[in-house]
Design an enzyme around this catalytic site. Structure first.
Site, PDB file in Angstrom:
ATOM      1  N   CYS A  23      -3.587  -4.732   4.087  1.00  0.00           N
ATOM      2  CA  CYS A  23      -4.612  -3.721   3.873  1.00  0.00           C
ATOM      3  C   CYS A  23      -5.854  -4.327   3.373  1.00  0.00           C
ATOM      4  CB  CYS A  23      -3.968  -2.460   2.750  1.00  0.00           C
ATOM      5  SG  CYS A  23      -2.987  -1.831   2.636  1.00  0.00           S
ATOM      6  N   LYS A  33     -10.917   5.868   3.309  1.00  0.00           N
ATOM      7  CA  LYS A  33     -10.400   4.628   3.544  1.00  0.00           C
ATOM      8  C   LYS A  33     -10.879   2.915   3.536  1.00  0.00           C
ATOM      9  CE  LYS A  33      -5.891   2.625   3.308  1.00  0.00           C
ATOM     10  NZ  LYS A  33      -5.486   2.900   2.070  1.00  0.00           N
TER      11      LYS A  33
HETATM   12  N1  SAJ Z   1      -4.822  -9.141  -6.314  1.00  0.00           N
HETATM   13  C1  SAJ Z   1      -5.820 -10.401  -6.836  1.00  0.00           C
HETATM   14  N2  SAJ Z   1      -6.548  -9.451  -8.301  1.00  0.00           N
HETATM   15  C2  SAJ Z   1      -5.906  -8.494  -7.893  1.00  0.00           C
HETATM   16  C3  SAJ Z   1      -5.452  -7.233  -7.955  1.00  0.00           C
HETATM   17  C4  SAJ Z   1      -5.113  -7.676  -6.606  1.00  0.00           C
HETATM   18  O1  SAJ Z   1      -5.891 -11.352  -6.688  1.00  0.00           O
HETATM   19  O2  SAJ Z   1      -6.859  -8.362  -9.397  1.00  0.00           O
HETATM   20  C5  SAJ Z   1      -4.647  -9.665  -5.060  1.00  0.00           C
HETATM   21  C6  SAJ Z   1      -3.202  -8.793  -4.903  1.00  0.00           C
HETATM   22  O3  SAJ Z   1      -2.315 -10.299  -5.366  1.00  0.00           O
HETATM   23  C7  SAJ Z   1      -2.895  -9.404  -3.425  1.00  0.00           C
HETATM   24  C8  SAJ Z   1      -4.130  -8.403  -3.233  1.00  0.00           C
HETATM   25  O4  SAJ Z   1      -4.865  -8.855  -4.145  1.00  0.00           O
HETATM   26  O5  SAJ Z   1      -2.756 -10.058  -2.907  1.00  0.00           O
HETATM   27  C9  SAJ Z   1      -3.758  -7.062  -2.849  1.00  0.00           C
HETATM   28  O6  SAJ Z   1      -3.371  -6.666  -3.887  1.00  0.00           O
HETATM   29  P1  SAJ Z   1      -3.707  -5.350  -4.546  1.00  0.00           P
HETATM   30  O7  SAJ Z   1      -2.135  -4.532  -5.215  1.00  0.00           O
HETATM   31  O8  SAJ Z   1      -4.689  -4.880  -4.457  1.00  0.00           O
HETATM   32  O9  SAJ Z   1      -2.980  -4.031  -3.167  1.00  0.00           O
HETATM   33  P2  SAJ Z   1      -1.860  -3.738  -1.804  1.00  0.00           P
HETATM   34  O10 SAJ Z   1      -2.632  -4.449  -0.431  1.00  0.00           O
HETATM   35  O11 SAJ Z   1      -0.262  -3.845  -2.629  1.00  0.00           O
HETATM   36  O12 SAJ Z   1      -2.147  -1.904  -1.555  1.00  0.00           O
HETATM   37  C10 SAJ Z   1      -3.697  -1.521  -1.583  1.00  0.00           C
HETATM   38  C11 SAJ Z   1      -4.219  -0.347  -2.544  1.00  0.00           C
HETATM   39  N3  SAJ Z   1      -5.630  -0.516  -2.182  1.00  0.00           N
HETATM   40  C12 SAJ Z   1      -6.631  -0.212  -3.723  1.00  0.00           C
HETATM   41  O13 SAJ Z   1      -5.737  -0.259  -4.670  1.00  0.00           O
HETATM   42  C13 SAJ Z   1      -7.591  -0.111  -3.207  1.00  0.00           C
HETATM   43  C14 SAJ Z   1      -2.926   0.799  -2.287  1.00  0.00           C
HETATM   44  O14 SAJ Z   1      -2.956   1.774  -3.045  1.00  0.00           O
HETATM   45  C15 SAJ Z   1      -3.135   0.677  -0.367  1.00  0.00           C
HETATM   46  O15 SAJ Z   1      -2.965   2.514  -0.446  1.00  0.00           O
HETATM   47  C16 SAJ Z   1      -3.790   0.083   0.357  1.00  0.00           C
HETATM   48  O16 SAJ Z   1      -3.674  -0.734  -0.281  1.00  0.00           O
HETATM   49  C17 SAJ Z   1      -3.539  -0.082   1.935  1.00  0.00           C
HETATM   50  O17 SAJ Z   1      -2.534   0.635   1.842  1.00  0.00           O
HETATM   51  O18 SAJ Z   1      -4.492   0.169   1.975  1.00  0.00           O
END
Ligand code: SAJ
Length: 439
Positions: free
Chosen positions: A269, A215
């Site tokens: 996360c 995780k």
């Molecule tokens: N972000 C960027 N650039 C990107 C992708 C995301 O700047 O290309 C930023 C987003 O704007 C946000 C942050 O990263 O601020 C996180 O966003 P996210 O969409 O990557 O993730 P979360 O926090 O919504 O959900 C994540 C997911 N983990 C992964 O993709 C590895 C989800 O599958 C997990 O279940 C969740 O974390 C968790 O609970 O850990």
């Protein structure tokens, strides 16, 4: 997917993961009790409503509460399966705080009986599931715990992290593959039977420690890759190149898949979990630590860019578009957008307007800064500077003619057609006409 209407399940923690999980299990016909320390959450759920915004969750919860398969309470009851879905925040020094997990285990100990299964879903440092086992062993010496007494154990304990994406939680809870780590293989098999009730994805068994690290690895992977994109955005500014175009072009390579830069990384996360690895192995994690620092540093960089833009336009009003940590959700936890808006509002007070369609009122940190909450149409009419902090669909759909004369800092790259002024960072796509804006 199996169903057994006699199964009783307790889910501890009715948050973004616990409530959807409880509702989905209740839909299989099992009798589910959701336990939460917050009275208002318990009342809301028992009245068939939800306290969080998540696609289709309201209909599901009202259905299972009406059918009588989901109830909520602040008090625990005996059950066959206990699922722990409580927060694991970090302290000021980035040390993970597993206090809520251990509190939940203590609560479970009071009703635990032979034959029960305990599953930890909260993101946790490696070794936490064993700590839960040790705590249960000390609180309930009458029960044989797994991994301590040869093959014979009265209860099963496993770690099974959730990996759902906010906004797609109900779909991903069912469709995603699950990693199920048992304290012993027998524990893993017991937990597997439970997840097969509602998971369509593959369920893969392993040890609790490997599942815990898996995780943390998933979220550190994403953080490191976003840091790469954010670092590229700074380099591209220096080079006078459009970073989003570069990434689009580089991603045409069959084995390159660069993520998107933004104002930093938020959420509960990805901005948090990598620290669990850094804290556990400080000498082995220079890359993961640096990625965290690059992503947090990007937020500071954006704050400085916004300040320069606003200072260059005396008297102009500035609209901060979005507070959520990512698009189309109402979750502001660890949000870089909120941090930028707060810093700008503290510096420029009543010149700052906030547009956040997912907020009814301003969050507390913004409440006394002089900033005001307005809708997107008012922002277009009254603000000459626009700072795009979140790529909500409603912002993406603003056509060029409604923003062509604005000074724009687009941290998400949603308006590639925005004209830009010389002298400003190319990726800010900002058009600065300070004389006119001031007027
Ligand atoms: N972000 C960027 N650039 C990107 C992708 C995301 O700047 O290309 C930023 C987003 O704007 C946000 C942050 O990263 O601020 C996180 O966003 P996210 O969409 O990557 O993730 P979360 O926090 O919504 O959900 C994540 C997911 N983990 C992964 O993709 C590895 C989800 O599958 C997990 O279940 C969740 O974390 C968790 O609970 O850990």
């Amino acid at each position: 997917m199996l169903s057994d209407t006699n199964l009783t399940v307790v889910v501890l923690g009715l948050g973004y993961i616990g409530l959807p999980t409880a509702a989905i299990i209740a839909r299989t016909g099992a009798q589910v009790l959701g336990v939460d320390v917050t009275e208002s959450v318990v009342e809301t759920v028992n009245s068939g409503r939800v306290h969080i915004e998540e696609v289709d969750l309201d209909g599901l919860v009202s259905g299972v509460v009406a059918r009588g398969t989901l109830r909520a309470s602040t008090a625990i009851e005996p059950a066959d399966v206990f699922v722990i879905a409580v927060p694991t925040p970090f302290d000021a020094d980035h040390a993970p705080n597993i206090g809520y997990v251990l509190d939940a285990a203590t609560t479970i100990a009071s009703v635990l009986k032979a034959g029960d299964t305990i599953i930890l879903e909260s993101t946790s440092p490696v070794g936490t599931t064993e700590k839960v086992r040790d705590l249960l062993a000390s609180l309930r010496p009458d029960l044989r715990v797994p991994g301590k007494t040869g093959d014979q154990a009265d209860i099963a304990i496993a770690y099974c992290p959730e990996r759902v994406l906010p906004g797609r939680i109900l779909v991903e809870l069912i469709d995603n593959d699950r990693v199920i780590g048992g304290i012993t293989p027998r524990c893993a098999r017991k937990a597997l039977t439970f997840y097969r009730r509602f998971v369509r994805g593959a369920c893969v068994t392993t040890t609790a420690r490997a599942a815990e690290m898996t995780k943390l690895t998933e979220n550190a992977f994403r953080d490191v890759n976003i840091a790469f994109a954010n670092e590229l955005s700074l380099i591209a500014d220096t080079m006078g190149v459009d970073v989003w175009e570069v990434i689009r072009l580089a991603n045409r390579h069959p084995r390159v898949n660069i993520l998107q830069p933004g104002p930093g990384v938020g959420g509960h996360c990805i901005a948090v979990d990598p620290w669990f690895l850094v804290h556990a192995a400080p000498d082995q994690t220079p890359l993961i630590r640096t990625a965290r620092e690059v992503n947090d540093g990007k937020t500071d960089h954006v704050i400085a860019q916004v300040a320069a833009l606003v200072e260059a336009s005396p008297g102009a009003t500035v609209a901060c578009l979005g507070l959520a940590f990512k698009a189309n959700i109402d979750d502001f936890r660890e949000s870089p957008a909120l941090k930028v808006a707060e810093a700008v509002a503290r510096q420029f007070g009543d010149r700052v307007r906030i547009v956040e369609p997912y907020a009814q009122t301003l969050p507390t940190v913004l409440a006394e800064t002089g900033a005001t909450l307005i809708d997107v149409d008012t922002a277009i009419e009254t603000c000459s500077i626009m700072i795009v902090l979140v790529d909500h669909d409603v912002f993406k759909s603003i056509p060029l003619e409604e923003r062509a004369d604005k000074a724009v800092l687009d941290t998400r790259g949603i308006w590639p057609d925005q004209p830009r002024a010389s002298g400003l960072p190319v990726n800010a796509t900002a058009r600065l006409e300070s004389q006119r804006l001031a007027g």
